[in-house]
Design a protein around this motif. Structure first.
Motif, PDB file in Angstrom:
ATOM      1  N   GLY A 182      -2.726  45.678 -15.986  1.00 10.72           N
ATOM      2  CA  GLY A 182      -2.041  45.606 -17.269  1.00 10.72           C
ATOM      3  C   GLY A 182      -2.961  45.108 -18.360  1.00 10.72           C
ATOM      4  O   GLY A 182      -4.184  45.007 -18.164  1.00 10.72           O
ATOM      5  N   ARG A 183      -2.374  44.773 -19.505  1.00 10.88           N
ATOM      6  CA  ARG A 183      -3.145  44.322 -20.667  1.00 10.88           C
ATOM      7  C   ARG A 183      -2.505  43.089 -21.274  1.00 10.88           C
ATOM      8  O   ARG A 183      -1.285  42.988 -21.393  1.00 10.88           O
ATOM      9  CB  ARG A 183      -3.212  45.423 -21.720  1.00 10.88           C
ATOM     10  N   PHE A 184      -3.367  42.153 -21.705  1.00 15.95           N
ATOM     11  CA  PHE A 184      -2.910  40.944 -22.373  1.00 15.95           C
ATOM     12  C   PHE A 184      -2.717  41.242 -23.860  1.00 15.95           C
ATOM     13  O   PHE A 184      -2.964  42.351 -24.344  1.00 15.95           O
ATOM     14  CB  PHE A 184      -3.938  39.834 -22.141  1.00 15.95           C
ATOM     15  N   LEU A 185      -2.279  40.234 -24.607  1.00 15.88           N
ATOM     16  CA  LEU A 185      -1.996  40.372 -26.039  1.00 15.88           C
ATOM     17  C   LEU A 185      -3.121  41.048 -26.811  1.00 15.88           C
ATOM     18  O   LEU A 185      -2.886  41.930 -27.648  1.00 15.88           O
ATOM     19  CB  LEU A 185      -1.740  38.988 -26.654  1.00 15.88           C
ATOM     20  N   ASP A 186      -4.348  40.612 -26.551  1.00 16.50           N
ATOM     21  CA  ASP A 186      -5.498  41.090 -27.328  1.00 16.50           C
ATOM     22  C   ASP A 186      -6.144  42.319 -26.711  1.00 16.50           C
ATOM     23  O   ASP A 186      -7.269  42.662 -27.063  1.00 16.50           O
ATOM     24  CB  ASP A 186      -6.537  39.973 -27.462  1.00 16.50           C
ATOM     25  N   ASP A 187      -5.466  42.970 -25.788  1.00 19.14           N
ATOM     26  CA  ASP A 187      -5.927  44.177 -25.116  1.00 19.14           C
ATOM     27  C   ASP A 187      -6.879  43.885 -23.963  1.00 19.14           C
ATOM     28  O   ASP A 187      -7.453  44.811 -23.373  1.00 19.14           O
ATOM     29  CB  ASP A 187      -6.584  45.153 -26.106  1.00 19.14           C
ATOM     30  N   THR A 188      -7.056  42.630 -23.607  1.00 20.56           N
ATOM     31  CA  THR A 188      -7.865  42.284 -22.442  1.00 20.56           C
ATOM     32  C   THR A 188      -7.237  42.857 -21.174  1.00 20.56           C
ATOM     33  O   THR A 188      -6.032  42.700 -20.953  1.00 20.56           O
ATOM     34  CB  THR A 188      -7.962  40.748 -22.286  1.00 20.56           C
ATOM     35  N   PRO A 189      -8.017  43.525 -20.321  1.00 22.08           N
ATOM     36  CA  PRO A 189      -7.471  43.984 -19.045  1.00 22.08           C
ATOM     37  C   PRO A 189      -7.185  42.792 -18.137  1.00 22.08           C
ATOM     38  O   PRO A 189      -8.001  41.869 -18.018  1.00 22.08           O
ATOM     39  CB  PRO A 189      -8.585  44.873 -18.477  1.00 22.08           C
ATOM     40  N   VAL A 190      -6.011  42.797 -17.548  1.00 22.81           N
ATOM     41  CA  VAL A 190      -5.612  41.716 -16.645  1.00 22.81           C
ATOM     42  C   VAL A 190      -4.942  42.327 -15.418  1.00 22.81           C
ATOM     43  O   VAL A 190      -4.544  43.498 -15.417  1.00 22.81           O
ATOM     44  CB  VAL A 190      -4.633  40.725 -17.321  1.00 22.81           C
ATOM     45  N   TRP A 191      -4.816  41.516 -14.395  1.00 21.80           N
ATOM     46  CA  TRP A 191      -4.047  41.889 -13.220  1.00 21.80           C
ATOM     47  C   TRP A 191      -2.708  41.156 -13.275  1.00 21.80           C
ATOM     48  O   TRP A 191      -2.670  39.931 -13.258  1.00 21.80           O
ATOM     49  CB  TRP A 191      -4.782  41.513 -11.938  1.00 21.80           C
ATOM     50  N   PHE A 192      -1.590  41.908 -13.377  1.00 25.29           N
ATOM     51  CA  PHE A 192      -0.266  41.314 -13.273  1.00 25.29           C
ATOM     52  C   PHE A 192       0.028  41.061 -11.794  1.00 25.29           C
ATOM     53  O   PHE A 192      -0.030  41.984 -10.978  1.00 25.29           O
ATOM     54  CB  PHE A 192       0.811  42.238 -13.830  1.00 25.29           C
ATOM     55  N   VAL A 193       0.336  39.818 -11.457  1.00 28.15           N
ATOM     56  CA  VAL A 193       0.743  39.474 -10.094  1.00 28.15           C
ATOM     57  C   VAL A 193       2.241  39.275 -10.135  1.00 28.15           C
ATOM     58  O   VAL A 193       2.742  38.407 -10.854  1.00 28.15           O
ATOM     59  CB  VAL A 193       0.015  38.215  -9.590  1.00 28.15           C
ATOM     60  N   THR A 194       2.976  40.084  -9.368  1.00 28.95           N
ATOM     61  CA  THR A 194       4.398  40.267  -9.633  1.00 28.95           C
ATOM     62  C   THR A 194       5.351  39.738  -8.570  1.00 28.95           C
ATOM     63  O   THR A 194       6.540  39.601  -8.849  1.00 28.95           O
ATOM     64  CB  THR A 194       4.691  41.772  -9.797  1.00 28.95           C
ATOM     65  N   ARG A 195       4.854  39.493  -7.369  1.00 30.13           N
ATOM     66  CA  ARG A 195       5.759  39.134  -6.282  1.00 30.13           C
ATOM     67  C   ARG A 195       5.656  37.659  -5.911  1.00 30.13           C
ATOM     68  O   ARG A 195       4.622  37.026  -6.109  1.00 30.13           O
ATOM     69  CB  ARG A 195       5.499  40.031  -5.066  1.00 30.13           C
ATOM     70  N   PHE A 196       6.738  37.134  -5.350  1.00 24.26           N
ATOM     71  CA  PHE A 196       6.870  35.706  -5.108  1.00 24.26           C
ATOM     72  C   PHE A 196       5.732  35.134  -4.279  1.00 24.26           C
ATOM     73  O   PHE A 196       5.094  34.154  -4.679  1.00 24.26           O
ATOM     74  CB  PHE A 196       8.210  35.422  -4.422  1.00 24.26           C
ATOM     75  N   GLU A 197       5.455  35.709  -3.133  1.00 22.90           N
ATOM     76  CA  GLU A 197       4.455  35.131  -2.240  1.00 22.90           C
ATOM     77  C   GLU A 197       3.065  35.153  -2.861  1.00 22.90           C
ATOM     78  O   GLU A 197       2.298  34.185  -2.746  1.00 22.90           O
ATOM     79  CB  GLU A 197       4.445  35.866  -0.899  1.00 22.90           C
ATOM     80  N   GLU A 198       2.718  36.250  -3.529  1.00 21.53           N
ATOM     81  CA  GLU A 198       1.393  36.348  -4.138  1.00 21.53           C
ATOM     82  C   GLU A 198       1.259  35.407  -5.336  1.00 21.53           C
ATOM     83  O   GLU A 198       0.187  34.812  -5.567  1.00 21.53           O
ATOM     84  CB  GLU A 198       1.113  37.794  -4.551  1.00 21.53           C
ATOM     85  N   VAL A 199       2.332  35.246  -6.115  1.00 24.70           N
ATOM     86  CA  VAL A 199       2.293  34.302  -7.236  1.00 24.70           C
ATOM     87  C   VAL A 199       2.081  32.885  -6.726  1.00 24.70           C
ATOM     88  O   VAL A 199       1.238  32.135  -7.232  1.00 24.70           O
ATOM     89  CB  VAL A 199       3.587  34.407  -8.075  1.00 24.70           C
ATOM     90  N   ARG A 200       2.838  32.497  -5.724  1.00 24.85           N
ATOM     91  CA  ARG A 200       2.674  31.155  -5.145  1.00 24.85           C
ATOM     92  C   ARG A 200       1.270  30.979  -4.567  1.00 24.85           C
ATOM     93  O   ARG A 200       0.664  29.903  -4.690  1.00 24.85           O
ATOM     94  CB  ARG A 200       3.713  30.938  -4.047  1.00 24.85           C
ATOM     95  N   GLN A 201       0.760  32.025  -3.941  1.00 26.99           N
ATOM     96  CA  GLN A 201      -0.572  31.957  -3.339  1.00 26.99           C
ATOM     97  C   GLN A 201      -1.626  31.623  -4.401  1.00 26.99           C
ATOM     98  O   GLN A 201      -2.475  30.735  -4.204  1.00 26.99           O
ATOM     99  CB  GLN A 201      -0.913  33.303  -2.691  1.00 26.99           C
ATOM    100  N   ILE A 202      -1.579  32.315  -5.539  1.00 22.18           N
ATOM    101  CA  ILE A 202      -2.595  32.100  -6.573  1.00 22.18           C
ATOM    102  C   ILE A 202      -2.389  30.764  -7.275  1.00 22.18           C
ATOM    103  O   ILE A 202      -3.358  30.091  -7.647  1.00 22.18           O
ATOM    104  CB  ILE A 202      -2.596  33.272  -7.566  1.00 22.18           C
ATOM    105  N   LEU A 203      -1.141  30.348  -7.447  1.00 24.84           N
ATOM    106  CA  LEU A 203      -0.879  29.078  -8.117  1.00 24.84           C
ATOM    107  C   LEU A 203      -1.500  27.892  -7.365  1.00 24.84           C
ATOM    108  O   LEU A 203      -1.816  26.870  -7.975  1.00 24.84           O
ATOM    109  CB  LEU A 203       0.630  28.859  -8.274  1.00 24.84           C
ATOM    110  N   ARG A 204      -1.661  28.037  -6.064  1.00 29.46           N
ATOM    111  CA  ARG A 204      -2.262  26.924  -5.303  1.00 29.46           C
ATOM    112  C   ARG A 204      -3.695  27.220  -4.853  1.00 29.46           C
ATOM    113  O   ARG A 204      -4.269  26.456  -4.077  1.00 29.46           O
ATOM    114  CB  ARG A 204      -1.396  26.581  -4.098  1.00 29.46           C
ATOM    115  N   ASP A 205      -4.261  28.315  -5.352  1.00 26.82           N
ATOM    116  CA  ASP A 205      -5.598  28.737  -4.932  1.00 26.82           C
ATOM    117  C   ASP A 205      -6.655  28.197  -5.898  1.00 26.82           C
ATOM    118  O   ASP A 205      -6.689  28.571  -7.071  1.00 26.82           O
ATOM    119  CB  ASP A 205      -5.661  30.277  -4.901  1.00 26.82           C
ATOM    120  N   HIS A 206      -7.526  27.325  -5.414  1.00 24.75           N
ATOM    121  CA  HIS A 206      -8.539  26.702  -6.261  1.00 24.75           C
ATOM    122  C   HIS A 206      -9.623  27.689  -6.705  1.00 24.75           C
ATOM    123  O   HIS A 206     -10.463  27.332  -7.537  1.00 24.75           O
ATOM    124  CB  HIS A 206      -9.184  25.517  -5.522  1.00 24.75           C
TER     125      HIS A 206
END
Length: 428
Positions: A47-71
């Motif tokens: 996907g794209r951020f506000l300023d048109d920066t390419p980003v990866w949208f992480v959309t599912r519960f397990e993957e979101v939790r995984q990244i939130l605790r990933d150093h």
């Protein structure tokens, strides 16, 4: 329905077919459906951020939790890229017309820092948000709520009162300002600054943000001459006694972050939650019949209609595999909380509001407050304020109802945020 407003970022919408921008109308007006469709495309979507920066949208519960605790994912682009100059944050500040001198108050905020600086700053203020401190604060929160609700009929016009303006906002801003040490006469201005800060309108932000920073500096100068027992005084003592632990800029950014985050999101949790309860009479009746359900109800409302729909960008500090997708070092990820909190892989019938969904022993089965090292510092206070707000509102006005049809409620179209423009109610 939603309000529409011109934005300098609208120019990027639709530029990259197949890579949705966070400003896409479908994602602003109905993020539950829009991000839900992206979630069903995959756990990681381009996907794209506000300023048109390419980003990866992480959309599912397990993957979101995984990244939130990933150093391996950092809040600061400098930690991942070696520099913050060519980053979305830098481009946003430039597009919003923020004077260069004031930009450091955003880039060096606790929200944009990683360990060890984030850990150091969080430790300095965490004592004000312990379970015991929050518990001791509850009687004061209840007194403020009672006072605001008692005076609510004074604000009615033709029998209709705006709960957002006269209760949902004043309650949390009064609580956090008393805790931090913001004088009563300044609080109305803070609310104005807060709304301008999230507006994404350069003509508002470029003036309001410097004024806010200058105000905090002046407040520190005044408080230093007459220290009290509030959090601001404690920060001043820490700075003056051991300046190595807290710089001038860090002290200002802590005040800014605590006051802003301490009222904006809670106000919209209260208003969103009230609207949800009033449009789900079965759940409202259940809550009225069992007040002990309130803590679990607040968690479900945070999952179902929480005010924060995505985190700020995080950056991979090394190549990372997420659900089969390679996130290269330096690339940005956008964690989509709203799609995670409605993920049918984790929740049965996620679109249904169910105040009994979360067992008391595991009530926080959602990511509305984040997770891991950047878990919301004020989550316990926000939950308590919401519990008090809903309980006191129903106690004062048991027959309260919406003054407009549910589909006539106006939303403010801001990416990553779910907020009402107002909440018109009849008190009964």
């Amino acid at each position: 329905m939603t309000e529409t407003a011109a934005s300098p970022f609208a120019q990027y919408v639709g530029k990259h077919p197949g890579e949705p921008n966070v400003m896409e109308p479908a994602l602003l007006t109905d993020p539950f459906t829009g991000y839900g469709e992206l979630r069903e495309q995959g756990p990681v979507v381009r996907g794209r951020f506000l300023d048109d920066t390419p980003v990866w949208f992480v959309t599912r519960f397990e993957e979101v939790r995984q990244i939130l605790r990933d150093h391996r994912f950092a809040n600061s682009p400098a930690r991942a890229k070696g520099t913050a100059e060519d980053s979305p944050t830098a481009r946003l500040m430039e597009m919003m017309g923020l004077p260069e001198h004031y930009q450091q108050y955003l880039t060096r905020s606790i929200l944009n820092l990683d360990a060890p600086d984030h850990t150091r700053l969080r430790r300095l203020v965490s004592r004000a948000f312990t379970a015991r401190k929050i518990m001791d604060l509850r009687p004061r929160v209840e007194d403020i709520a009672d006072d605001l609700l008692t005076r609510l009929p004074e604000h009615a016009e033709n029998g209709v009162v705006d709960l957002l303006q006269h209760f949902a906002y004043p309650l949390p801003i009064t609580v956090i300002c008393e805790l931090v040490g913001i004088p009563e006469e300044d609080r109305a201005q803070w609310r104005v600054w807060g709304s301008q800060l999230v507006s994404l309108q350069p003509d508002q932000l470029s003036g309001s943000f410097p004024a806010m920073i200058d105000h905090i500096h002046e407040l520190i100068r005044e408080r230093r001459a007459a220290l009290t027992d509030d959090l601001l005084s404690e920060l001043i003592r820490t700075h003056d006694d051991d300046g190595g632990r807290l710089s001038d800029i860090e002290m200002v950014t802590l005040v800014l972050s605590l006051v802003f985050a301490g009222h904006e999101t809670t106000a919209h949790l209260i208003s969103n939650g009230t609207a949800a309860l009033l449009t789900h009479p079965d759940q409202l009746s259940l809550l009225k019949s069992d007040p002990e359900l309130m803590p679990r109800a607040v968690h479900e409302l945070m999952r179902w209609c929480g005010p924060v729909h995505m985190t700020q960008l995080r950056y991979a500090t090394e190549d990372v595999d997420v659900a089969g997708t390679r996130i290269a070092k330096g690339e940005a990820v956008q964690l989509i909380l709203v799609s995670a909190n409605h993920d049918p892989r984790h929740y049965a019938d996620p679109a249904r509001l169910d105040l009994t969904r979360h067992p008391a022993a595991r009530a926080e089965d959602h990511v509305g407050f984040g997770h891991g090292m950047h878990y919301c510092l004020g989550a316990a206070l926000a939950r308590q304020e919401a519990e008090v707000a809903f309980g006191k509102l129903l106690a004062h006005y048991p027959d309260v109802s919406l003054a407009v049809a549910p589909d006539a409620l106006r939303r403010v179209p801001l990416p990553g945020s779910w907020r009402l423009a107002e909440l018109p109610l009849r008190l009964g």
